[in-house]
Design a protein around this motif. Structure first.
Motif, mmCIF file in Angstrom:
data_model
loop_
_atom_site.group_PDB
_atom_site.id
_atom_site.type_symbol
_atom_site.label_atom_id
_atom_site.label_comp_id
_atom_site.label_asym_id
_atom_site.label_seq_id
_atom_site.Cartn_x
_atom_site.Cartn_y
_atom_site.Cartn_z
ATOM 1 N N PRO A 54 85.130 34.645 -5.508
ATOM 2 C CA PRO A 54 83.757 34.267 -5.811
ATOM 3 C C PRO A 54 82.826 35.453 -5.626
ATOM 4 O O PRO A 54 83.168 36.399 -4.925
ATOM 5 C CB PRO A 54 83.459 33.214 -4.753
ATOM 6 N N GLU A 55 81.670 35.386 -6.273
ATOM 7 C CA GLU A 55 80.686 36.436 -6.061
ATOM 8 C C GLU A 55 80.000 36.264 -4.716
ATOM 9 O O GLU A 55 79.577 37.221 -4.090
ATOM 10 C CB GLU A 55 79.620 36.350 -7.157
ATOM 11 N N ILE A 56 79.866 34.984 -4.348
ATOM 12 C CA ILE A 56 79.076 34.672 -3.156
ATOM 13 C C ILE A 56 79.968 33.971 -2.137
ATOM 14 O O ILE A 56 80.714 33.052 -2.472
ATOM 15 C CB ILE A 56 77.894 33.761 -3.517
ATOM 16 N N LEU A 57 79.866 34.411 -0.916
ATOM 17 C CA LEU A 57 80.648 33.822 0.164
ATOM 18 C C LEU A 57 79.671 33.178 1.144
ATOM 19 O O LEU A 57 78.779 33.855 1.672
ATOM 20 C CB LEU A 57 81.416 34.953 0.856
ATOM 21 N N LEU A 58 79.802 31.875 1.344
ATOM 22 C CA LEU A 58 78.934 31.192 2.297
ATOM 23 C C LEU A 58 79.722 30.996 3.585
ATOM 24 O O LEU A 58 80.794 30.404 3.570
ATOM 25 C CB LEU A 58 78.498 29.828 1.751
ATOM 26 N N MET A 59 79.212 31.506 4.681
ATOM 27 C CA MET A 59 79.951 31.386 5.937
ATOM 28 C C MET A 59 79.105 30.660 6.962
ATOM 29 O O MET A 59 78.119 31.172 7.457
ATOM 30 C CB MET A 59 80.369 32.770 6.426
ATOM 31 N N ASP A 60 79.513 29.420 7.261
ATOM 32 C CA ASP A 60 78.730 28.569 8.147
ATOM 33 C C ASP A 60 79.254 28.684 9.569
ATOM 34 O O ASP A 60 80.243 28.058 9.911
ATOM 35 C CB ASP A 60 78.814 27.120 7.665
ATOM 36 N N GLU A 61 78.599 29.465 10.388
ATOM 37 C CA GLU A 61 79.034 29.693 11.769
ATOM 38 C C GLU A 61 80.539 29.950 11.820
ATOM 39 O O GLU A 61 81.255 29.398 12.654
ATOM 40 C CB GLU A 61 78.707 28.466 12.635
ATOM 41 N N ALA A 62 80.991 30.782 10.909
ATOM 42 C CA ALA A 62 82.426 30.897 10.691
ATOM 43 C C ALA A 62 83.185 31.355 11.929
ATOM 44 O O ALA A 62 84.338 31.004 12.120
ATOM 45 C CB ALA A 62 82.687 31.860 9.538
ATOM 46 N N PHE A 63 82.548 32.128 12.785
ATOM 47 C CA PHE A 63 83.279 32.654 13.949
ATOM 48 C C PHE A 63 82.838 32.009 15.257
ATOM 49 O O PHE A 63 83.297 32.373 16.330
ATOM 50 C CB PHE A 63 83.093 34.181 14.034
ATOM 51 N N SER A 64 81.948 31.044 15.198
ATOM 52 C CA SER A 64 81.367 30.484 16.419
ATOM 53 C C SER A 64 82.362 29.692 17.255
ATOM 54 O O SER A 64 82.202 29.574 18.459
ATOM 55 C CB SER A 64 80.182 29.580 16.079
ATOM 56 N N ALA A 65 83.385 29.132 16.610
ATOM 57 C CA ALA A 65 84.319 28.300 17.366
ATOM 58 C C ALA A 65 85.447 29.132 17.994
ATOM 59 O O ALA A 65 86.330 28.582 18.623
ATOM 60 C CB ALA A 65 84.913 27.225 16.450
ATOM 61 N N LEU A 66 85.380 30.446 17.820
ATOM 62 C CA LEU A 66 86.480 31.283 18.302
ATOM 63 C C LEU A 66 86.117 31.926 19.641
ATOM 64 O O LEU A 66 84.942 32.098 19.959
ATOM 65 C CB LEU A 66 86.759 32.384 17.279
#
Lengths: 280, 421
Positions: free
Chosen positions: B182-194
């Motif tokens: 994709p052109e656009i990557l949406l990352m919703d708190e992608a690393f917060s649970a780690l």
């Protein structure tokens, strides 16, 4: 004239049933034909091979799905059933159960899916399910007989109504329990509603749905015995004969056969559910 | 060029949400509006644009509407009012078919709790998006495999996702999002649970991937350090769902727009954010062998420096000359020792750094050396220098004043001055 005669709940129900019998017989005849065909098919398939071939096949199934212990029990149990001379009756009971469960799942799972998607549907379906589950099982027999006469067909109808609720309930529950993020993820990749259902929701909910299938089968088995009272045939007849003729031996043997069949069905379907669970 | 433009975006949850919009314009608070209308304001008049290939971080505490915001971008949550233009097309009003296409080919999302399908293995999860868009099996296998390699999961294709650690699971989530390119990557708190260590590692990997792929990344976080590390620009959302400030990490740190942002950034370790490039700057240098010792002395005298950097004709750094060496070399020259070469007094024990290196990483070098630290690029080309004084000044600026050590004499001295009065 007392109040009870003016508003007569039982009487009202009776007149509804009467009306249905008088005016909708074509409808019930159609259903009856369809159920007969299904029932004849399953019973014929179960009774077609010689008893030991069938017993070996069921044992193999138990081994494959549920492991060695259940397989040993199955082999032993079906041998005892044959030894008691109840093989054919047991197979026709199994046929009744399978036919009822197939129809119950064909209705129950789609309704459960629908109910999980729309709160309105669930709010309507839920009291109906409560009603179906709490009404004493015998009460189903009366309209079933009126609509479908005596025999195995009303037996199947009464059984499927009695065993339907868990299939609806657990399908609904299973899909509602699918984590929101999984649904969102499926949607965020451009899934259609159908793709979300078949590629995400149903597979994730499978274990819960299998628990519903297991309960449906067990309820169907218990109802099939009661349906013996309206001539559904199978082991129910044997037990009924034991009661009416005060023949303890007949009643006991019939009862044992039912228990063996029940344990077999329960363990195998539960194991199927566990496989679905383990796949997660 | 802007790839996403958000204009006057509102998202209000509750009955009859449009009713609440005029109230927000009157300046009513979130609590007042909730009391009055039963509506919760999640996004309050957001307007900004996101440039192609930048990493745009939306940062806010929980309840600031940041998760709602990112879901508005691909309409997992429909906005109440306002436009979201992606390549000029309005997401808020497009039909279902067009929206599906947007989600399939243009935007992918990575979720906080991964959102992986538990009944599929890693490969099955990664190819999910491609499968949804109807790509045939062999082709999507190949693409999924490439995405898996990109995030370093090769060898785990057949693993069940539940067998993987959190960090690995999020790699699967990232690979799934990257698989359909994709052109656009949406990352919703992608690393917060780690956990923190894995989080740092994945942040670094994202930066590396981004350097290669140049996607437009919209990254949601509640962690300011993460925002500062990853973001080319950062939007700070206030608790009222309003955008408080948009700017580069340095702008936000050095010029917070209001008290809220200021309070927010107060506890940040500035030394991790201020880079060599921003603390230092251009300094004059001489070119060897074109310039001789006279040129070196003149440059130092004019700028009041005690050292000068020497480069070759293509500005690749050769070393450094000190004023003392240069003066004694000139003296020797004048005493008739002949034309001396400045190469003899060239110091090559100079520390070099990239412009993007943070001040905190330069501190050790600054203590060890007596010279300024040269700023060069990967090819060794000289771009300027950062002085030891500048590094120490930045470090002391960011330290908490109450904990600064004080000399014993100063404490006693203040006592004396009181007696003198």
């Amino acid at each position: 004239m007392n109040f009870r005669e003016i508003v007569n709940i039982g009487g009202a129900f009776e007149s509804v049933i009467d009306w249905l019998v008088d005016n909708m017989s074509w409808f019930f005849k159609g259903i009856s034909t369809a159920i007969s065909a299904l029932l004849d098919g399953t019973t014929a398939a179960l009774n077609f091979p010689p008893w030991f071939v069938m017993a070996i096949a069921l044992t193999a199934l138990a081994w494959w799905v549920a492991g060695r212990g259940v397989a040993i029990f199955t082999a032993l149990g079906f041998f005892i059933i044959w030894y008691m001379g109840l093989w054919t009756l047991t197979m026709s009971t199994l046929g009744l159960v399978i036919a009822s469960v197939i129809i119950a799942l064909l209705i129950g799972i789609p309704v459960g899916i629908w109910a999980s998607k729309k709160n309105v549907v669930w709010n309507v379906v839920r009291p109906v399910l409560d009603f179906m589950q709490t009404l004493p099982a015998f009460v189903y027999l009366i309209p079933a007989v009126l609509f479908f006469r005596l025999g195995p067909v009303p037996g199947v109808v009464a059984t499927l109504i009695f065993s339907l609720p868990p299939a609806v309930r657990l399908t609904n529950l299973g899909i509602r329990q699918v984590p929101k993020e999984i649904k969102e993820a499926a949607r965020s990749f451009g899934s259609t509603s159908r793709q979300i259902l078949f590629k995400a929701e149903l597979p994730v909910a499978l274990a819960t749905i299998m628990a519903g299938v297991n309960q449906t089968i067990m309820l169907a088995l218990s109802m099939v015995v009661i349906a013996g009272m309206i001539g559904a045939g199978g082991l129910g007849n044997e037990v009924l004969r034991g009661i009416t003729q005060l023949r303890i031996d007949l009643g006991f043997e019939g009862g044992i056969a039912i228990v063996i069949l029940a344990i077999f069905l329960d363990r195998v379907t539960q194991a199927l559910g566990n496989i679905a669970q383990k796949k997660r | 060029m802007a790839i996403i433009e958000v204009n006057d975006l509102y998202k209000i949850f509750g009955p009859n949400p449009k009713r609440a919009i005029p109230l927000t314009k009157q300046g009513m608070t979130k609590a007042e509006i909730l009391k009055r209308t039963g509506c919760t304001v999640a996004i309050n008049d957001a307007t900004f644009s996101i440039e192609k290939q930048e990493t745009f971080v939306v940062m806010g505490l929980s309840g600031s509407g940041k998760s709602t915001f990112i879901r508005c971008l691909n309409r997992l949550i429909p906005p109440t009012q306002g436009d979201i233009l992606v390549d000029g097309e309005n997401v808020a009003t497009m039909d279902a078919e067009r929206l599906r296409e947007l989600r399939r080919y243009k935007m992918s999302m990575v979720f906080q709790h991964f959102g992986l399908l538990p009944h599929r293995n890693v490969l099955g999860n990664v190819e999910f998006g491609l499968e949804i868009s109807g790509m045939e099996k062999s082709q999507r296998r190949e693409k999924a495999q490439r995405a898996i390699e990109l995030v370093g999961l090769d060898g785990y294709e057949e693993s069940r996702t539940s067998e993987l650690s959190g960090g690995m699971q999020q790699r699967v989530g990232l690979a799934r999002a990257l698989a359909n390119d994709p052109e656009i990557l949406l990352m919703d708190e992608a690393f917060s649970a780690l956990d923190p260590l894995i989080r740092t590692q994945l942040q670094d990997e994202l930066l590396e991937l981004q350097a290669k792929m140049h996607k437009t990344v919209v990254f949601i976080t509640h962690d300011l350090d993460e925002a500062l590390k990853l973001g080319d620009r950062i939007a700070i959302l206030g608790p009222d769902g309003r955008v408080r400030q948009i700017g580069t990490p340095e702008e936000i740190l050095s010029r917070p727009a209001d008290e809220y942002v200021k309070a927010f950034v107060q506890n940040v370790d500035r030394t991790k954010v201020i880079t060599a490039g921003s603390a230092g700057g251009h300094v004059p240098s001489i070119i060897y062998p074109r310039d001789g010792v006279e040129a070196a002395i003149r440059v130092m005298e004019r700028n009041n420096y005690s050292t000068v950097f020497v480069t070759d004709a293509s500005r690749v750094l050769k070393g450094l000359i000190t004023i003392d060496d240069a003066v004694s070399l000139r003296k020797a020259e004048r005493q008739g020792a002949g034309k001396e070469n400045i190469a003899t007094i060239l110091h090559d024990n100079v520390y070099t750094t990239l412009a993007t290196t943070s001040i905190s990483d330069l501190l050790t070098a600054a203590i060890k050396t007596n010279y300024p630290i040269a700023i060069v690029d990967e090819e060794g080309v000289f771009h300027g220098a950062v002085s030891r004084a500048a590094i120490i000044a930045e470090v002391s600026k960011s330290s908490d004043n109450s904990a600064v050590p004080v000399q014993l004499r100063e404490i006693n001295g203040s006592d004396h001055s009181r007696e003198d009065e």
